[in-house]
Design a protein around this motif. Sequence first.
Motif, PDB file in Angstrom:
ATOM      1  N   GLN A  69      25.585  -6.152 -16.264  1.00 45.15           N
ATOM      2  CA  GLN A  69      26.032  -7.529 -16.466  1.00 45.15           C
ATOM      3  C   GLN A  69      26.628  -7.758 -17.854  1.00 45.15           C
ATOM      4  O   GLN A  69      27.060  -8.865 -18.173  1.00 45.15           O
ATOM      5  N   GLY A  70      26.622  -6.731 -18.694  1.00 44.62           N
ATOM      6  CA  GLY A  70      27.220  -6.856 -20.012  1.00 44.62           C
ATOM      7  C   GLY A  70      26.313  -7.452 -21.075  1.00 44.62           C
ATOM      8  O   GLY A  70      26.774  -7.844 -22.146  1.00 44.62           O
ATOM      9  N   VAL A  71      25.002  -7.506 -20.798  1.00 47.01           N
ATOM     10  CA  VAL A  71      24.060  -8.075 -21.752  1.00 47.01           C
ATOM     11  C   VAL A  71      23.544  -6.999 -22.709  1.00 47.01           C
ATOM     12  O   VAL A  71      23.354  -7.239 -23.895  1.00 47.01           O
ATOM     13  N   LEU A  72      23.326  -5.806 -22.171  1.00 46.00           N
ATOM     14  CA  LEU A  72      22.815  -4.685 -22.964  1.00 46.00           C
ATOM     15  C   LEU A  72      23.786  -3.528 -22.934  1.00 46.00           C
ATOM     16  O   LEU A  72      24.632  -3.424 -22.053  1.00 46.00           O
ATOM     17  N   GLU A  73      23.614  -2.649 -23.912  1.00 45.76           N
ATOM     18  CA  GLU A  73      24.392  -1.410 -23.973  1.00 45.76           C
ATOM     19  C   GLU A  73      23.423  -0.248 -24.139  1.00 45.76           C
ATOM     20  O   GLU A  73      22.402  -0.375 -24.808  1.00 45.76           O
ATOM     21  N   ARG A  74      23.767   0.856 -23.513  1.00 46.74           N
ATOM     22  CA  ARG A  74      22.997   2.090 -23.677  1.00 46.74           C
ATOM     23  C   ARG A  74      23.799   3.037 -24.554  1.00 46.74           C
ATOM     24  O   ARG A  74      25.002   3.179 -24.381  1.00 46.74           O
ATOM     25  N   ARG A  75      23.081   3.700 -25.456  1.00 43.76           N
ATOM     26  CA  ARG A  75      23.727   4.657 -26.355  1.00 43.76           C
ATOM     27  C   ARG A  75      22.882   5.924 -26.396  1.00 43.76           C
ATOM     28  O   ARG A  75      21.668   5.866 -26.310  1.00 43.76           O
ATOM     29  N   ASP A  76      23.557   7.054 -26.577  1.00 42.73           N
ATOM     30  CA  ASP A  76      22.819   8.298 -26.779  1.00 42.73           C
ATOM     31  C   ASP A  76      22.126   8.241 -28.126  1.00 42.73           C
ATOM     32  O   ASP A  76      22.696   7.761 -29.116  1.00 42.73           O
ATOM     33  N   ASP A  77      20.903   8.745 -28.160  1.00 45.13           N
ATOM     34  CA  ASP A  77      20.170   8.842 -29.414  1.00 45.13           C
ATOM     35  C   ASP A  77      20.756  10.015 -30.194  1.00 45.13           C
ATOM     36  O   ASP A  77      20.743  11.151 -29.712  1.00 45.13           O
ATOM     37  N   ARG A  82      18.414  13.681 -25.242  1.00 48.82           N
ATOM     38  CA  ARG A  82      17.720  13.380 -23.989  1.00 48.82           C
ATOM     39  C   ARG A  82      17.298  11.920 -23.917  1.00 48.82           C
ATOM     40  O   ARG A  82      16.974  11.418 -22.849  1.00 48.82           O
ATOM     41  N   ARG A  83      17.282  11.259 -25.054  1.00 46.57           N
ATOM     42  CA  ARG A  83      16.829   9.868 -25.120  1.00 46.57           C
ATOM     43  C   ARG A  83      18.005   8.909 -25.176  1.00 46.57           C
ATOM     44  O   ARG A  83      19.040   9.212 -25.758  1.00 46.57           O
ATOM     45  N   THR A  84      17.802   7.737 -24.582  1.00 45.85           N
ATOM     46  CA  THR A  84      18.805   6.684 -24.613  1.00 45.85           C
ATOM     47  C   THR A  84      18.272   5.523 -25.436  1.00 45.85           C
ATOM     48  O   THR A  84      17.119   5.134 -25.293  1.00 45.85           O
ATOM     49  N   ILE A  85      19.124   4.992 -26.276  1.00 48.34           N
ATOM     50  CA  ILE A  85      18.785   3.822 -27.082  1.00 48.34           C
ATOM     51  C   ILE A  85      19.392   2.600 -26.399  1.00 48.34           C
ATOM     52  O   ILE A  85      20.545   2.620 -25.979  1.00 48.34           O
TER      53      ILE A  85
END
Length: 136
Positions: A69-77, A82-85
Amino acid sequence: MLLLMPRVAARLKRIPLPERLQPMKLAPRHLSLLSYLLFDGPMPVSQLAARLEVAPTTVSLMVSDLSQQGVLERRDDPEDRRRTIVALTEDPETRSAIERWLANGARAWRVAFDPLTPAERAVFVRTMEAYEGEST
């Protein structure tokens, strides 16, 4: 307290969503997740789950939905691929709307806690946690 708690809960449910957020299907359950990200900054799903005291899969589902919905963003740590921020969107209109939505509650807590000492604040939090534990 028996009369006050239902009024507080009802008032929280009536906090209007800013117009920008209305089509995004946000609900009061999103308040805590968005508050952590706004006030504490980006963090991994596992950390959000620990703070919200829910399973990581529950947070992952919420993050997926809010990302679409465009509220959050996922980024590679950058330190661990292996982790997503998870972070609030960088879109200024959406971010500003989130800040407005959360501002009233943050202001109310500041006003309520301001006259209390740190020890009195701690007693209040422990009391609320005890109530929560007994009411489940």
